[in-house]
Design a protein around this motif. Structure first.
Motif, PDB file in Angstrom:
ATOM      1  N   HIS A  75       0.797  -1.119   0.077  1.00  0.00           N
ATOM      2  CA  HIS A  75       0.089   0.101  -0.043  1.00  0.00           C
ATOM      3  C   HIS A  75       0.914   1.397  -0.077  1.00  0.00           C
ATOM      4  CE1 HIS A  75      -3.371  -2.721   0.721  1.00  0.00           C
ATOM      5  NE2 HIS A  75      -2.810  -3.169   1.926  1.00  0.00           N
ATOM      6  N   VAL A  76       2.102   1.142  -0.405  1.00  0.00           N
ATOM      7  CA  VAL A  76       2.912   2.315  -0.184  1.00  0.00           C
ATOM      8  C   VAL A  76       2.609   3.345  -1.265  1.00  0.00           C
ATOM      9  CG1 VAL A  76       5.347   3.448  -0.553  1.00  0.00           C
ATOM     10  CG2 VAL A  76       4.921   1.385   1.065  1.00  0.00           C
ATOM     11  N   ALA A  77       2.073   3.050  -2.642  1.00  0.00           N
ATOM     12  CA  ALA A  77       1.643   3.556  -3.734  1.00  0.00           C
ATOM     13  C   ALA A  77       0.380   4.428  -3.177  1.00  0.00           C
ATOM     14  CB  ALA A  77       1.266   3.189  -4.865  1.00  0.00           C
ATOM     15  N   LYS A  78      -0.325   3.868  -2.503  1.00  0.00           N
ATOM     16  CA  LYS A  78      -1.707   4.522  -2.015  1.00  0.00           C
ATOM     17  C   LYS A  78      -1.463   5.417  -0.915  1.00  0.00           C
ATOM     18  CE  LYS A  78      -6.264   3.276   0.224  1.00  0.00           C
ATOM     19  NZ  LYS A  78      -7.081   2.446   0.644  1.00  0.00           N
ATOM     20  N   ILE A  79      -0.481   4.982  -0.201  1.00  0.00           N
ATOM     21  CA  ILE A  79       0.137   5.997   1.044  1.00  0.00           C
ATOM     22  C   ILE A  79       0.578   7.162   0.577  1.00  0.00           C
ATOM     23  CG2 ILE A  79       1.582   6.512   2.989  1.00  0.00           C
ATOM     24  CD1 ILE A  79       1.210   3.527   3.389  1.00  0.00           C
ATOM     25  N   LEU A  80       1.393   7.007  -0.545  1.00  0.00           N
ATOM     26  CA  LEU A  80       1.992   8.276  -1.310  1.00  0.00           C
ATOM     27  C   LEU A  80       0.706   9.084  -1.835  1.00  0.00           C
ATOM     28  CD1 LEU A  80       5.374   6.736  -2.705  1.00  0.00           C
ATOM     29  CD2 LEU A  80       4.936   8.389  -0.910  1.00  0.00           C
ATOM     30  N   ARG A  81      -0.168   8.656  -2.504  1.00  0.00           N
ATOM     31  CA  ARG A  81      -1.121   9.358  -3.145  1.00  0.00           C
ATOM     32  C   ARG A  81      -2.075   9.969  -2.210  1.00  0.00           C
ATOM     33  NH1 ARG A  81      -1.020   5.081  -6.988  1.00  0.00           N
ATOM     34  NH2 ARG A  81      -2.767   3.772  -5.741  1.00  0.00           N
ATOM     35  N   GLU A  82      -2.509   9.322  -0.916  1.00  0.00           N
ATOM     36  CA  GLU A  82      -3.379   9.842   0.029  1.00  0.00           C
ATOM     37  C   GLU A  82      -2.863  10.382   1.138  1.00  0.00           C
ATOM     38  OE1 GLU A  82      -6.508   6.665   0.046  1.00  0.00           O
ATOM     39  OE2 GLU A  82      -6.401   6.331  -2.119  1.00  0.00           O
ATOM     40  N   GLY A  83      -1.864   9.954   1.498  1.00  0.00           N
ATOM     41  CA  GLY A  83      -1.360  10.441   2.700  1.00  0.00           C
ATOM     42  C   GLY A  83      -1.234   9.331   3.853  1.00  0.00           C
ATOM     43  N   LEU A  84      -0.712   9.590   4.959  1.00  0.00           N
ATOM     44  CA  LEU A  84      -0.723   8.754   6.002  1.00  0.00           C
ATOM     45  C   LEU A  84      -1.974   8.860   6.721  1.00  0.00           C
ATOM     46  CD1 LEU A  84       2.679   9.188   7.330  1.00  0.00           C
ATOM     47  CD2 LEU A  84       2.075   7.144   6.535  1.00  0.00           C
ATOM     48  N   ARG A  85      -2.731   7.601   7.343  1.00  0.00           N
ATOM     49  CA  ARG A  85      -3.885   7.771   7.952  1.00  0.00           C
ATOM     50  C   ARG A  85      -3.574   6.900   9.405  1.00  0.00           C
ATOM     51  NH1 ARG A  85      -5.084  11.333   5.055  1.00  0.00           N
ATOM     52  NH2 ARG A  85      -6.264  11.343   3.013  1.00  0.00           N
ATOM     53  N   GLN A  86      -4.446   7.019  10.152  1.00  0.00           N
ATOM     54  CA  GLN A  86      -4.498   6.532  11.572  1.00  0.00           C
ATOM     55  C   GLN A  86      -4.784   4.885  11.248  1.00  0.00           C
ATOM     56  OE1 GLN A  86      -6.505   7.836  14.946  1.00  0.00           O
ATOM     57  NE2 GLN A  86      -6.168   9.822  14.682  1.00  0.00           N
ATOM     58  N   GLY A  87      -4.199   4.242  11.908  1.00  0.00           N
ATOM     59  CA  GLY A  87      -4.432   2.915  11.885  1.00  0.00           C
ATOM     60  C   GLY A  87      -5.775   2.349  12.541  1.00  0.00           C
ATOM     61  N   ALA A  88      -6.486   1.399  12.273  1.00  0.00           N
ATOM     62  CA  ALA A  88      -7.812   1.048  12.944  1.00  0.00           C
ATOM     63  C   ALA A  88      -7.676   0.634  14.389  1.00  0.00           C
ATOM     64  CB  ALA A  88      -8.219  -0.236  12.048  1.00  0.00           C
ATOM     65  N   LYS A  89      -6.345   0.124  14.759  1.00  0.00           N
ATOM     66  CA  LYS A  89      -6.356  -0.347  16.125  1.00  0.00           C
ATOM     67  C   LYS A  89      -5.249   0.736  16.549  1.00  0.00           C
ATOM     68  CE  LYS A  89      -4.856  -4.269  15.080  1.00  0.00           C
ATOM     69  NZ  LYS A  89      -4.222  -5.721  14.840  1.00  0.00           N
ATOM     70  N   PRO A  90      -5.354   1.016  17.863  1.00  0.00           N
ATOM     71  CA  PRO A  90      -4.504   1.694  18.629  1.00  0.00           C
ATOM     72  C   PRO A  90      -3.266   1.433  18.670  1.00  0.00           C
ATOM     73  CG  PRO A  90      -5.935   1.108  20.281  1.00  0.00           C
ATOM     74  CD  PRO A  90      -6.428   0.710  19.045  1.00  0.00           C
ATOM     75  N   GLY A  91      -1.942   2.046  18.744  1.00  0.00           N
ATOM     76  CA  GLY A  91      -0.849   1.612  18.773  1.00  0.00           C
ATOM     77  C   GLY A  91      -0.440   1.639  20.625  1.00  0.00           C
ATOM     78  N   ALA A  92       0.763   1.382  20.849  1.00  0.00           N
ATOM     79  CA  ALA A  92       1.179   1.541  22.194  1.00  0.00           C
ATOM     80  C   ALA A  92       0.930   2.817  22.910  1.00  0.00           C
ATOM     81  CB  ALA A  92       3.042   1.307  22.254  1.00  0.00           C
ATOM     82  N   TYR A  93       0.892   3.761  22.095  1.00  0.00           N
ATOM     83  CA  TYR A  93       0.420   5.138  22.801  1.00  0.00           C
ATOM     84  C   TYR A  93      -0.596   5.778  22.319  1.00  0.00           C
ATOM     85  CZ  TYR A  93       5.360   4.946  24.172  1.00  0.00           C
ATOM     86  OH  TYR A  93       6.359   4.433  24.851  1.00  0.00           O
ATOM     87  N   GLY A  94      -1.687   4.722  21.991  1.00  0.00           N
ATOM     88  CA  GLY A  94      -3.016   5.271  21.542  1.00  0.00           C
ATOM     89  C   GLY A  94      -3.097   5.388  19.779  1.00  0.00           C
ATOM     90  N   HIS A  95      -4.263   5.904  19.418  1.00  0.00           N
ATOM     91  CA  HIS A  95      -4.446   6.284  17.934  1.00  0.00           C
ATOM     92  C   HIS A  95      -3.545   7.255  17.584  1.00  0.00           C
ATOM     93  CE1 HIS A  95      -7.983   3.537  17.230  1.00  0.00           C
ATOM     94  NE2 HIS A  95      -8.274   3.990  18.403  1.00  0.00           N
ATOM     95  N   GLY A  96      -3.075   7.309  16.307  1.00  0.00           N
ATOM     96  CA  GLY A  96      -2.576   8.198  15.680  1.00  0.00           C
ATOM     97  C   GLY A  96      -1.574   7.595  14.560  1.00  0.00           C
ATOM     98  N   ILE A  97      -0.891   8.619  14.036  1.00  0.00           N
ATOM     99  CA  ILE A  97       0.263   8.203  12.874  1.00  0.00           C
ATOM    100  C   ILE A  97       1.460   8.272  13.656  1.00  0.00           C
ATOM    101  CG2 ILE A  97       1.203   8.689  10.870  1.00  0.00           C
ATOM    102  CD1 ILE A  97      -1.335  10.527  10.127  1.00  0.00           C
ATOM    103  N   TYR A  98       2.249   6.810  13.714  1.00  0.00           N
ATOM    104  CA  TYR A  98       3.528   6.973  14.411  1.00  0.00           C
ATOM    105  C   TYR A  98       4.666   7.066  13.505  1.00  0.00           C
ATOM    106  CZ  TYR A  98       1.085   4.718  18.357  1.00  0.00           C
ATOM    107  OH  TYR A  98       0.310   4.639  19.519  1.00  0.00           O
TER     108      TYR A  98
END
Length: 189
Positions: A75-98
């Protein structure tokens, strides 16, 4: 000379070739020279790597530079076209772009390794300009590598809103005949 070397890396890499053919990366790229230990102490930026700028990218120089890995390369091409988005599940420090301010940390834990037909390995990550990030201690806590340019209490960044994180480039490190595991154990930058 720098652009010729970067062009050869693109030709060797199916991953980079695809992104260039889709019009997402500038194929000319630039080589980021090897930096001394003193230089690395001042800034944890890439050393001895290639930077391929994202096409049609509005780089906000006032924003801080962080790195984001995509372990699978999916999905890197999609990420480069649309930008980074939060993941569906929270990470170690909650929701967000890590993100992380450490290029080395990003590549060691989250970089996408690409085995090439000639036996060499490239590891890719995304360079991201960001603002309004929350800083957190290194995760996983077992990480022992010293990154002289970043204090461990601010190694993980979380950006809550995607409008505060813009991808500016793909950074590629050539491991020069080593596997990713050999590179990690060597403790080199």
């Amino acid at each position: 000379m720098s652009h010729e070397i970067a062009s050869r890396i693109v030709e060797k890499s199916p991953f980079l070739t695809t992104l260039v053919k889709e019009g997402l990366l500038d194929p000319s790229g630039e080589f980021l020279p090897k930096r001394s230990l003193d230089e690395l102490r001042c800034s944890p930026c890439p050393s001895c790597a290639y930077r391929f700028k994202r096409v049609n990218c509005d780089e906000v120089k006032a924003w801080e530079v962080g790195y984001h890995g995509n372990c699978t390369g999916h999905h890197v091409a999609k990420i480069l076209r649309e930008g980074l988005r939060q993941g569906a599940k929270p990470g170690a420090y909650g929701h967000g772009i890590y993100l992380t301010p450490s290029f080395r940390y990003c590549l060691l834990y989250y970089g996408f390794p690409e085995q090439l037909a000639d036996g060499s390995t490239l590891v890719h990550s995304l360079e991201v300009r960001c603002r309004e990030q929350r800083e957190h201690p290194v995760f996983p806590p077992s990480w022992q590598q010293d990154d002289v340019g970043v204090e461990k209490h601010r190694m993980e960044w979380v950006v809550a809103d995607s409008c505060n994180a813009g991808i500016t480039a793909v950074i590629t490190k050539e491991l020069r005949g080593r596997t990713k595991q050999e590179w990690i154990s060597a403790g080199t930058v």
